[in-house]
Motif scaffolding. Structure first.
Motif, mmCIF file in Angstrom:
data_model
loop_
_atom_site.group_PDB
_atom_site.id
_atom_site.type_symbol
_atom_site.label_atom_id
_atom_site.label_comp_id
_atom_site.label_asym_id
_atom_site.label_seq_id
_atom_site.Cartn_x
_atom_site.Cartn_y
_atom_site.Cartn_z
ATOM 1 N N THR A 171 0.844 -1.194 0.000
ATOM 2 C CA THR A 171 0.000 0.000 0.000
ATOM 3 C C THR A 171 0.882 1.248 0.000
ATOM 4 N N VAL A 172 0.253 2.387 -0.285
ATOM 5 C CA VAL A 172 0.985 3.656 -0.285
ATOM 6 C C VAL A 172 1.628 3.878 1.090
ATOM 7 N N ARG A 173 0.871 3.592 2.153
ATOM 8 C CA ARG A 173 1.394 3.753 3.506
ATOM 9 C C ARG A 173 2.602 2.849 3.750
ATOM 10 N N SER A 196 5.639 4.134 2.097
ATOM 11 C CA SER A 196 6.226 5.298 2.756
ATOM 12 C C SER A 196 7.014 4.883 4.000
ATOM 13 N N LYS A 215 17.653 21.165 0.621
ATOM 14 C CA LYS A 215 16.336 21.192 1.257
ATOM 15 C C LYS A 215 16.505 21.246 2.769
ATOM 16 N N ARG A 258 13.980 20.193 4.836
ATOM 17 C CA ARG A 258 13.155 19.182 5.511
ATOM 18 C C ARG A 258 13.224 17.881 4.731
ATOM 19 N N VAL A 259 13.068 16.783 5.476
ATOM 20 C CA VAL A 259 13.058 15.455 4.850
ATOM 21 C C VAL A 259 11.751 14.768 5.210
ATOM 22 N N HIS A 260 11.482 13.657 4.535
ATOM 23 C CA HIS A 260 10.246 12.930 4.772
ATOM 24 C C HIS A 260 10.134 12.546 6.258
ATOM 25 N N PRO A 261 8.924 12.661 6.818
ATOM 26 C CA PRO A 261 8.772 12.401 8.262
ATOM 27 C C PRO A 261 9.138 10.976 8.690
ATOM 28 N N PHE A 262 9.139 10.024 7.790
ATOM 29 C CA PHE A 262 9.452 8.643 8.208
ATOM 30 C C PHE A 262 10.889 8.254 7.902
#
Lengths: 85, 400
Positions: free
Chosen positions: B62-64, B67, B125, B127-131
Motif C-alpha cells: 500500500t501507499v502507507r 512510505s 532542502k 526538511r526530509v520525509h517524516p518517516f
C-alpha cells in the motif's frame, strides 16, 4: 473551491488512502482513518507542495488548527498568504 | 536440546522473485550480474551489480507501507511472506508470544539515507520525509515482520557486515535449539546498490569492473548484489506435530573472531570457525559433502579461504563453490541467499557452480564446481561467512 483547497484535499485523500469524494471540509482527520503517522506525512506533503513551514513539532500543534480537513485548508491558505506578503 | 529444522524459505534476489526461482537459476548457472540501473550510474567506476530488476513496490504494497518500507525492508517483507506461506505457519497465541525474528543487515535503509542526504546536502532542502528515521533504522525490517506475522518473542537485528545473515541465522538456530523460541523467522536483507553505497566500496578498491570470478586466477574483485532471503527455523517436534514439510535440518553453528585486521581476513580465524561449527554439529570434516564458500572474488579472501579449507579438510576437500558469482555479494543478506544454495544441494542433489571461473590459481582450491552445476547426493553441507573486521560465522546443515 480554491486551488489550495483542491491540492490539500488531494494530498489528504492520498495519505488517508480514500477516494477524493470522501474528503469533505468538516470531516475530522480521524474520521478518514488517519493515524498520527498519516497526519505527519500529510503535513510533510503539504509543506513540499506549497513550500511553506507548518509549525508542528514534537506533537505540539500549537496555534495551527489541523483538526479537520477544512481547518487544514484554512491554515495552509493563511501560511501561503503570509509567505506571499 | 531441540532439533532445529527449516520449514519455509522465501527470497527476492537478482536471480528470482522467490526461493524456487533463485534456486533454479543457481542450478542453471544463470548470472544475475549486469549493468546497474541506478541514479548517477555514469559516475561509478564499476557500474555493475546483481540488481533486483523491475521491482514494482506499488503493485505489492500500500501507499502507507511504501512510505514506511525502505527497499531492503520491502525485500524482507516479501521474502518472509513467501517463507511463512511455504511453512504453512499459523501460530496460536501462546506460541506466537514466544516466536520471533532475527535478521542480518549491514547497511539497513541505505536507499533512504542516500535519498535524504541528497535532499539536504545536494538539493539544499531543509526538511526530509517524516518517516526517514523509521525507514532507515537497521531494525526496521525486523519490526515490520514481527507486526505482520504477530511474532511477540525475541526480535532484533544483527549487523556484522558480510556475515550478518549467518550470525542472525546462527542465533535463531541457538534460540530454537535451546527452547527459547519454538519458531524463528531468520535470514537477511540488503539494498546497498545505491550511488553512495557503491561509491563507498569503490573507495576500498575491491570492486570488479567486468564480472565476478571467485577462485579464478584472473579474478578482479567483488560484485555487489542485493536482495533478501528469509527462512523459517522451527523446533523439529513442533514441525512434525503439525505435519510440516521439512526442507533441511540445521545441525551446527559457530562464530569466531580473527582479532586481527579491520579488512584483511586471517586464515586462523576462518579455520577456527569451520572447526567449531563442525564440532557443534558433532561431525568430522569427512562428513561434509559440499561447502558454500564465502568466495567474494577478491584476491585476499579466495586465497585465504582456500588455505583455511585445505587446512581443515586435508586431503579430502569436498566440492566448494561461490554462488556470489551469480547473485553477487548481497553483503548483510548474503549468507541467507547462500543458504538457498545449501538447500539446493541437500534437497535436490544439485551442487551450484562457481560461474565466471576461467583459470586455475595454485593458491586456490582445485575443485570449485566451475561454470556448471553438478549432481551429487550430499548429506551435510557447510556455509561460510567471513566479514570485514574478522567476524566469522559458519553453519552446518543436514539433509532432512
Amino acid at each position: 473551491m480554491t486551488e489550495i483547497a483542491e491540492t490539500v484535499r488531494a494530498i489528504v485523500a492520498e495519505k488517508a488512502m480514500v477516494d477524493l469524494a470522501e474528503v469533505s471540509g468538516d470531516l475530522p482527520l480521524a474520521a478518514l482513518g488517519m493515524d498520527s503517522l498519516a497526519v505527519v506525512e500529510t503535513i510533510f506533503a503539504i509543506e513540499e507542495a506549497f513550500d511553506i513551514q507548518i509549525p508542528v513539532q514534537g506533537g505540539d500543534v500549537g496555534s495551527v488548527d489541523l483538526s479537520t480537513v477544512g481547518a487544514m485548508i484554512r491554515a495552509v491558505e493563511g501560511l501561503v498568504a503570509q509567505k506571499a506578503a | 536440546m531441540a532439533r532445529v529444522v527449516i520449514t519455509g524459505s522465501g527470497a527476492v534476489t537478482s536471480l528470482g522473485r522467490d526461493a524456487a526461482q533463485t534456486m533454479a537459476a543457481m542450478a542453471a548457472g544463470r548470472v544475475g550480474i549486469g549493468a546497474l540501473d541506478i541514479r548517477d550510474a555514469d559516475r561509478l567506476i564499476a557500474p555493475i551489480g546483481a540488481q533486483v530488476k523491475a521491482w514494482a513496490p506499488e503493485t505489492m504494497f500500500t501507499v502507507r507501507e511504501i512510505s514506511l518500507y525502505d527497499r531492503a525492508t520491502q525485500f524482507a517483507v516479501e521474502a518472509a511472506r513467501q517463507a511463512v506461506a511455504q511453512a504453512g505457519l499459523d501460530l496460536p497465541g501462546e506460541m506466537a508470544a514466544r516466536a520471533g525474528v532475527v535478521l542480518g543487515t549491514a547497511g539497513g535503509g541505505l536507499g533512504t539515507t542516500d535519498d535524504n542526504y541528497r535532499a539536504v546536502y545536494e538539493e539544499r532542502k531543509d526538511r526530509v520525509h517524516p518517516f526517514t528515521v523509521p525507514r532507515l533504522m537497521h531494525s526496521a525490517a525486523v519490526s515490520h515482520l514481527s507486526m505482520i506475522h504477530g511474532l511477540r518473542g525475541p526480535a532484533f537485528t544483527v549487523s556484522t557486515a558480510c556475515a550478518s545473515a549467518n550470525h542472525a541465522m546462527g542465533l535463531a538456530f541457538q534460540m530454537v535449539r535451546s527452547g527459547a523460541a519454538p519458531v524463528m523467522l531468520t535470514g537477511g536483507a540488503e539494498a546497498m546498490l545505491t550511488f553512495g553505497g557503491i561509491k563507498a566500496w569503490e573507495g576500498l578498491r575491491v570492486m570488479a569492473r567486468s564480472g565476478c570470478r571467485p577462485f579464478s586466477l584472473n579474478r578482479e574483485g567483488m560484485v555487489m548484489g542485493e536482495g533478501a532471503a528469509v527462512l523459517v527455523f522451527e523446533d523439529r517436534d513442533h514441525a512434525l506435530a503439525r505435519g510440516a514439510k521439512i526442507l533441511a535440518e540445521v545441525v551446527g553453528f559457530a562464530m569466531a573472531s580473527d582479532a586481527g585486521d579491520i579488512v584483511m581476513p586471517k586464515q586462523e580465524g576462518a579455520e577456527a570457525v569451520m572447526r567449531a561449527a563442525l564440532a557443534d554439529a558433532g561431525m568430522d570434516p569427512g562428513a561434509v559433502g559440499y561447502i558454500n564458500a564465502h568466495g567474494t572474488g577478491t584476491q585476499a579472501n579466495d586465497r585465504i579461504e582456500s588455505a583455511a579449507i585445505r587446512a581443515v579438510f586435508g586431503a579430502a576437500v569436498p566440492p566448494v563453490s561461490s554462488t556470489k558469482s551469480m547473485h553477487g555479494h548481497c553483503i548483510g543478506a548474503t549468507g541467507a541467499v547462500e543458504l538457498l544454495a545449501c538447500l539446493l544441494a541437500l534437497k535436490d542433489g544439485i551442487l551450484p557452480p562457481t560461474m565466471g571461473w576461467e583459470a586455475a590459481d595454485p593458491d586456490c582450491l582445485e575443485d570449485v564446481i566451475p561454470n556448471a552445476a553438478r549432481r551429487a547426493e550430499v548429506e551435510v553441507v557447510l556455509s561460510n561467512a567471513f566479514a570485514f573486521g574478522g567476524l566469522n560465522a559458519a553453519l552446518v546443515l543436514r539433509r532432512a
